[in-house]
Design an enzyme around this catalytic site. Structure first.
Site, PDB file in Angstrom:
ATOM      1  CE1 TYR A   1      -5.477   3.782   8.890  1.00 35.13           C
ATOM      2  CE2 TYR A   1      -6.024   3.526  11.211  1.00 35.13           C
ATOM      3  CZ  TYR A   1      -5.242   3.198  10.116  1.00 35.13           C
ATOM      4  OH  TYR A   1      -4.228   2.287  10.265  1.00 35.13           O
TER       5      TYR A   1
ATOM      6  CE1 TYR B   1      -1.448   3.903   9.650  1.00 33.60           C
ATOM      7  CE2 TYR B   1      -0.355   3.223   7.608  1.00 33.60           C
ATOM      8  CZ  TYR B   1      -1.392   3.094   8.529  1.00 33.60           C
ATOM      9  OH  TYR B   1      -2.357   2.134   8.330  1.00 33.60           O
TER      10      TYR B   1
ATOM     11  N   PRO C   1      -4.362  -0.042  18.740  1.00 30.43           N
ATOM     12  CG  PRO C   1      -6.219  -1.283  18.084  1.00 30.43           C
ATOM     13  CD  PRO C   1      -5.595  -0.622  19.269  1.00 30.43           C
TER      14      PRO C   1
ATOM     15  CE  LYS D   1       3.894   3.123  13.496  1.00 26.92           C
ATOM     16  NZ  LYS D   1       3.893   2.508  12.178  1.00 26.92           N
TER      17      LYS D   1
ATOM     18  CG  HIS E   1      -2.080  -0.906   1.132  1.00 30.38           C
ATOM     19  ND1 HIS E   1      -3.146  -0.857   1.980  1.00 30.38           N
ATOM     20  CD2 HIS E   1      -2.358  -1.893   0.245  1.00 30.38           C
ATOM     21  CE1 HIS E   1      -4.042  -1.779   1.633  1.00 30.38           C
ATOM     22  NE2 HIS E   1      -3.578  -2.434   0.588  1.00 30.38           N
TER      23      HIS E   1
HETATM   24  C1  PHB Z   1      -5.627  -4.565  10.611  1.00 29.10           C
HETATM   25  O1  PHB Z   1      -5.499  -4.818   9.395  1.00 29.10           O
HETATM   26  O2  PHB Z   1      -6.093  -5.390  11.407  1.00 29.10           O
HETATM   27  C2  PHB Z   1      -5.249  -3.218  11.090  1.00 29.10           C
HETATM   28  C3  PHB Z   1      -4.681  -2.316  10.215  1.00 29.10           C
HETATM   29  C4  PHB Z   1      -4.354  -1.049  10.642  1.00 29.10           C
HETATM   30  C5  PHB Z   1      -4.609  -0.691  11.952  1.00 29.10           C
HETATM   31  C6  PHB Z   1      -5.151  -1.605  12.836  1.00 29.10           C
HETATM   32  C7  PHB Z   1      -5.487  -2.874  12.408  1.00 29.10           C
HETATM   33  O3  PHB Z   1      -4.327   0.566  12.354  1.00 29.10           O
END
Ligand code: PHB
Ligand code: APR
Length: 389
Positions: free
Chosen positions: A200, A384, A292, A296, A72
């Site tokens: 997000y 990130y 989460p 990280k 990505h």
């Molecule tokens: C996930 O794919 O489970 C995932 C991805 C990004 C995040 C948290 C979880 O910030």
């Protein structure tokens, strides 16, 4: 039995450390409380920093990730009904990879097995002993018999609820903790992701995240009250609530389906200092937890394993303690930056129970600033994608 490094815990931290040490010619044994299948059954996050992928390569376990992982270049932030893309690759020159923690763990387990290294699964009553003195040992019970491993060092890679951190005398350790007043309800479904990148979402009803495991398997999360139980969230309710929190374009393209996994996780920031106690080191969730929102957790487990493996190589190859003496300081410097970033993402994106009108508007102003200022979006991007180690 004797080994150089006795590793407690066969999660990503323990398995990666074991594999890196093996590559450096340092023998090690892993003791894991559960079965391998149990460890592989836990669904966790799935976003790897480039540095983590490089460590998997170094460990000889990166091949499948390169083949099956999804690379990505950016993420989207959604608020006020609109989506805004952050082009992370353009800002940093780096990318992320979607590849589930379960797959990472499986690849590391297979690499370990192929190298013929010892992992004792279903080891009960694992106890680290005498790590303050010169002769550390680990005892455990297997098939009703007590065994002892004498070692040079113990690596506590046994997660947040493990025995390693709990074995340290309280006066030697300081802990820092923040528990957030909500959880994440996650589902996995055999459906194509709503978008090819992660979204997000900040919404007045609460945070939502659209992520994935592959081009045909989606992972969605909803912020939920801490005391909710999964039984209160039949699939229909989940999809309805998700649609309420997504932008219209996402709602129109969302494909729903039966969930194949559903769980609720609390959100917590936690750090234990230091990460070394004589001849025992902590790594991964044993030493720290992040919410989460910044993806990280797994990546910090990997950078700890890297720092520790390199420090131990210096100890054995160069007869120098400089690396192991610096381990805690070096690892914690990176940990705290990830703790800060994860806290910041969490604070900006979630609905807090005590947030009044001003708090919600400040969040929107901050999001607007992040997506419209090059400086602010670059700052998000470089954290990130992963700070260097
Ligand atoms: C996930 O794919 O489970 C995932 C991805 C990004 C995040 C948290 C979880 O910030
Ligand atoms: N004895 C032996 N093994 C133990 C003990 C014990 N007393 N306690 C825990 N373990 C094992 C657990 O069963 C687990 O397999 O230690 C392992 C720890 O693995 P994780 O919890 O996955 O922790 P870590 O390897 O540090 O990986 C961090 O996991 O929680 C996520 O977000 C986090 O992605 C990050 C990653």
């Amino acid at each position: 039995m004797r080994t150089k490094v006795a590793i407690i815990g066969a999660g990503p931290a323990g398995l990666l450390l074991g594999q890196l040490l093996h590559r450096y010619g340092i023998d090690n044994i892993i003791l894991e409380r559960h079965t391998g299948d149990y460890v592989l059954g836990r669904i966790r996050a799935g976003l790897l920093e480039e540095g983590t992928v490089a460590l998997l390569d170094e460990a000889g376990a990166g091949q499948r990730a390169h083949h099956e992982g999804l690379v990505h270049d950016g993420i989207e932030l959604a608020f006020g009904g609109e989506r805004h893309r952050i082009d992370i690759k353009a800002q940093t020159g780096k990318t992320m990879m979607i590849y589930g923690q379960t797959e990472v763990t499986l690849d590391l387990m297979n690499a370990r097995q192929a190298a013929g290294l010892t992992t004792v699964y279903e080891a009960a009553d694992v106890t680290p002993l005498d790590f303050d003195a010169g002769n550390p040992r680990v005892t455990y019970v297997k098939d009703g018999k007590t065994h002892e491993i004498a070692c040079d060092f113990i690596a506590g890679c046994d997660g947040f609820h493990g025995v390693s951190r709990a074995s340290v005398k309280p006066s030697a350790i300081e802990t820092f903790e923040r528990v957030y007043p909500f959880g994440w309800l996650g589902i996995l479904s055999e459906t194509p992701p709503v978008s090819h990148e992660l979204i997000y979402n900040n919404h007045a009803r609460g945070f939502a995240l659209c992520t994935m495991r592959s081009t045909h398997r989606s992972r969605y999360y909803l912020q939920c009250p801490l005391d909710d139980r999964v039984e209160q969230w039949p699939d229909d309710r989940f999809w309805d609530e998700l649609k309420r929190r997504l932008d219209q374009k996402a709602v129109d393209s969302l494909i729903t389906g039966p969930s194949i996994e559903k769980s609720i996780a609390p959100l917590r920031s936690f750090v234990a200092e230091p990460m070394r106690f004589g001849r025992m080191f902590l790594a991964g969730d044993a030493a720290h937890i992040v919410p989460p929102t910044g993806a990280k957790g797994l990546n910090l487990a990997a950078s700890d394993a890297h720092y520790l493996a390199v420090a131990l190589r210096e100890y054995y190859d160069e007869k120098s303690s400089a690396g192991i003496d610096a381990y805690s300081r070096t690892a914690l410097a990176r940990v705290w930056k990830a703790v800060r970033f994860s806290w910041w993402m969490t604070t900006m994106l979630h609905k807090f129970p005590d947030t009044d009108g001003i708090g919600a508007r400040i969040q929107i102003a901050e999001l607007d600033y992040v997506v419209s200022s090059k400086a602010a979006s670059t700052s998000l991007a470089e954290n990130y994608v992963g700070l260097p180690f």
